[in-house]
Design an enzyme around this catalytic site. Structure first.
Site, PDB file in Angstrom:
ATOM      1  N   LYS A   1       0.853  -1.204   0.000  1.00  0.00           N
ATOM      2  CA  LYS A   1       0.000   0.000   0.000  1.00  0.00           C
ATOM      3  C   LYS A   1       0.882   1.244   0.000  1.00  0.00           C
ATOM      4  O   LYS A   1       1.815   1.343   0.783  1.00  0.00           O
ATOM      5  CB  LYS A   1      -0.869   0.035   1.267  1.00  0.00           C
ATOM      6  CG  LYS A   1      -1.979  -1.005   1.288  1.00  0.00           C
ATOM      7  CD  LYS A   1      -2.752  -0.947   2.594  1.00  0.00           C
ATOM      8  CE  LYS A   1      -3.579   0.312   2.744  1.00  0.00           C
ATOM      9  NZ  LYS A   1      -4.379   0.292   4.005  1.00  0.00           N
TER      10      LYS A   1
HETATM   11  O1  G3P Z   1      -7.200   1.192   5.800  1.00  0.00           O
HETATM   12  C1  G3P Z   1      -7.521   2.300   6.606  1.00  0.00           C
HETATM   13  C2  G3P Z   1      -8.567   3.136   5.993  1.00  0.00           C
HETATM   14  O2  G3P Z   1      -9.682   2.310   5.867  1.00  0.00           O
HETATM   15  C3  G3P Z   1      -8.858   4.375   6.802  1.00  0.00           C
HETATM   16  O3  G3P Z   1      -9.848   4.113   7.719  1.00  0.00           O
HETATM   17  O4  G3P Z   1     -11.282   4.507   9.656  1.00  0.00           O
HETATM   18  O5  G3P Z   1      -8.971   5.440   9.623  1.00  0.00           O
HETATM   19  O6  G3P Z   1     -10.725   6.420   8.143  1.00  0.00           O
HETATM   20  P1  G3P Z   1     -10.222   5.207   8.846  1.00  0.00           P
END
Ligand code: G3P
Length: 229
Positions: free
Chosen positions: A86
């Site tokens: 990633k």
């Molecule tokens: O992989 C992480 C991405 O899904 C971000 O998630 O919940 O930190 O906005 P969040």
């Protein structure tokens, strides 16, 4: 359509992989540090739990393209099997994705907020393009439209990338991106468990069992042929 777990918690991953049709696990630095464990050890443990046929997504931290590629190679030397690197969709990140995909490395362009970031990532050869649904909504953006337009750009222009939407805080957000054609979603464990949570289903199961037992007692379906009627 792929279903991925967005977590590095071994207990959650173990449970979800046992019960649900899971295709892989996504991590990022914020998800990793929550577990308070050695980085490589944790990733090896996740690999052991998910087996060698599910994809494990690991994010680089460097900001410069050459350093991102070095980190990607380090991860690839240490973590085996189906791996996706990633990389955030910055200018340096896109350069790194271009270099990695030219050498056959599977990549995900992450932290995407606009359709044109998605276009550049797809054009650079990213295997996955990842719009951040909840974070787009928090900025007053139309996340579903962003996902829809990236899917359209990829499909209209025959890029090989898939849209794997991320950053979910509600079941409704997942529902919306499934409907508009996302190729996959990566979902935190607490949201994923809610997919199956419906009072009516639980109530139906209870009634099936009660009615069966009223007629046949404790006999199971397997013992049903022994029942004299
Ligand atoms: O992989 C992480 C991405 O899904 C971000 O998630 O919940 O930190 O906005 P969040």
């Amino acid at each position: 359509m792929q279903l991925i777990i967005d977590s590095a918690n071994l207990n959650d991953i173990r449970e979800l992989v046992e019960y649900y049709p899971i295709d892989g696990v996504t991590t990022n630095p914020s998800i990793i540090v929550k577990e308070k464990k050695n980085f490589l050890l944790l990733l090896e443990e996740i690999r052991e739990v998910i087996g060698c046929n599910r994809e494990l997504f690991i994010q680089t931290l460097a900001v410069n393209a050459e350093e991102i590629v070095k980190e990607a190679n380090y991860i690839r030397e240490n973590i085996l099997d189906k791996l996706v690197i990633k990389v955030p969709a910055t200018k340096e990140g896109i350069k790194a994705i271009k270099a990695l995909s030219e050498s056959g490395v599977r990549t995900m362009a992450t932290a995407i907020y606009t359709p044109l970031q998605g276009y550049l990532a797809a054009k650079a050869g990213a295997t996955y393009v990842t719009p951040y649904v909840n974070r787009i909504e928090n900025l007053d953006g139309n996340a579903v439209n962003v996902v829809k337009e990236i899917v359209e750009i990829i499909e209209k222009h025959h890029f090989n990338s898939k849209v794997l939407a991320a950053s979910f805080k509600s079941v409704q957000q997942v529902h919306d991106v499934c409907l508009i054609g996302a190729h996959g979603v990566t979902v935190p464990p607490d949201i994923l468990r809610l997919f199956l949570s419906h009072r009516a289903t639980e109530a139906n199961v209870k009634v099936f069992i009660e009615e069966w037992q009223t007629a046949y007692g404790e006999k199971s379906i397997i013992d049903a042929n022994k029942i004299k009627i």
